[in-house]
Design an enzyme around this catalytic site. Structure first.
Site, PDB file in Angstrom:
ATOM      1  N   LYS A   8       0.796  -1.595  -0.080  1.00  0.00           N
ATOM      2  CA  LYS A   8       0.289  -0.271   0.154  1.00  0.00           C
ATOM      3  C   LYS A   8       0.827   1.257  -0.087  1.00  0.00           C
ATOM      4  O   LYS A   8       2.230   0.807   0.010  1.00  0.00           O
ATOM      5  CB  LYS A   8      -1.002  -0.348   1.481  1.00  0.00           C
ATOM      6  CG  LYS A   8      -0.133   0.227   2.691  1.00  0.00           C
ATOM      7  CD  LYS A   8       0.444   1.569   2.855  1.00  0.00           C
ATOM      8  CE  LYS A   8       0.994   1.151   4.297  1.00  0.00           C
ATOM      9  NZ  LYS A   8       2.035   2.790   4.547  1.00  0.00           N
ATOM     10  N   ASP A 140      -1.763  -1.592  10.470  1.00  0.00           N
ATOM     11  CA  ASP A 140      -1.926  -1.316   9.036  1.00  0.00           C
ATOM     12  C   ASP A 140      -2.506  -3.098   9.059  1.00  0.00           C
ATOM     13  O   ASP A 140      -2.990  -2.891   7.639  1.00  0.00           O
ATOM     14  CB  ASP A 140      -0.662  -1.778   8.123  1.00  0.00           C
ATOM     15  CG  ASP A 140       0.038   0.156   7.938  1.00  0.00           C
ATOM     16  OD1 ASP A 140      -0.785   1.034   8.835  1.00  0.00           O
ATOM     17  OD2 ASP A 140       0.907  -0.035   7.935  1.00  0.00           O
TER      18      ASP A 140
END
Length: 277
Positions: A8, A140
């Site tokens: 990401k 995350d």
């Protein structure tokens, strides 16, 4: 069974307050990027030492530390607490996502491991249940259960879909061989709410993001490692519509309308790529 954990980038990342538990509440937009690891799970050989339930082998890139503390193994043990019938397994993790990069490689492996175990062993977990498990293991990790653009709050576990599509853009990523301590990056930040929420900024054209969309870690990381900040400057000089650091670093990314040559970033150990989104 095989799966390919993606990574990401953070389109904006603001540290808004410190929590009583020592974590920090964030505001960020996670955007999935198709740079991948490989994750395979096999039944464990009956001759393998009985004290090990989850054996991990990592190839391609070296990862420091005890394999039993790796997020992949921790994800297995977390699920096994509630699903004691989970069999003993061998795990092969092929690392293609650069480490210490702010791209969520370890968190992705964790999230995809939870999804893989759920599918392979028919655990019957819903997406929200998997998010709840992942959030226990890292800030995350929960994002890598959903793997779609989201606006996230809390430590990253409170997510809502965000309407953004970067198809047609080229993403250049440069990760210098400079390790960044997340602890050091956090230590120099004074939490506070930004003037503009990143969720609202990313709804505007990419060309308007510069100067509005911010990563709070840049100030502290660039102060410690000015050579990382110089990469961001160079991406803008090359024509990026928007450039920023991802996470707490050390990767920088730039969004371009056409492919760019990154051969200028030739320092030994630097990871660099330009991909079409």
């Amino acid at each position: 069974m095989f799966t390919a954990p993606i990574c990401k980038i953070n389109l904006g990342l603001n540290v808004v307050e410190k929590r009583p538990d020592g974590y920090h509440n964030l505001e960020t937009v996670f955007y999935p990027v198709p740079i991948c690891d490989g994750l395979e799970v096999f039944p464990m050989d009956s001759q393998f030492p009985s004290e090990v339930d989850c054996d991990l082998k990592v190839t391609n890139l070296h990862i420091e530390g005890d394999e039993q503390k790796n997020l992949v193994v921790r994800a297995y043990h977390l699920l096994k607490q509630d699903f004691p019938t989970l069999p003993r397994i061998h795990v092969h993790l092929y690392k293609g996502i650069p480490t210490q990069a702010g791209m969520g490689g370890g968190s992705s492996d964790c999230g995809f491991m939870i999804t893989l175990l759920n599918r392979q062993f028919n655990l019957g977990l819903s997406e929200q249940q998997m998010i709840d498990y992942a959030a226990k293991l890292g800030a995350d990790c929960a994002f890598f259960i959903v793997n779609r653009p989201v606006y996230a709050e809390g430590i990253g576990e409170k997510m809502q879909n965000v309407d953004i599509d970067l198809k047609g853009w080229y993403l250049a990523i440069v990760r210098p061989a400079i390790p960044v301590s997340t602890k050091d990056a956090f230590s120099l930040i004074t939490p506070g709410h930004p003037a503009h929420n990143c969720r609202d900024i990313v709804k505007q054209p990419v060309e308007t993001w510069r100067g509005l969309l911010t990563n709070d870690f840049e100030k502290s990381v660039f102060a410690i490692h000015p050579e990382i900040g110089a990469i961001k400057d160079h991406l803008y000089e090359m024509g990026a519509a928007y450039a920023a650091m991802s996470g707490s670093g050390s990767s920088l990314f730039g969004l371009f309308r056409s492919p760019v040559d990154l051969s200028v970033f030739n320092t030994e150990g630097t990871f660099k790529t330009c991909i079409s989104l």
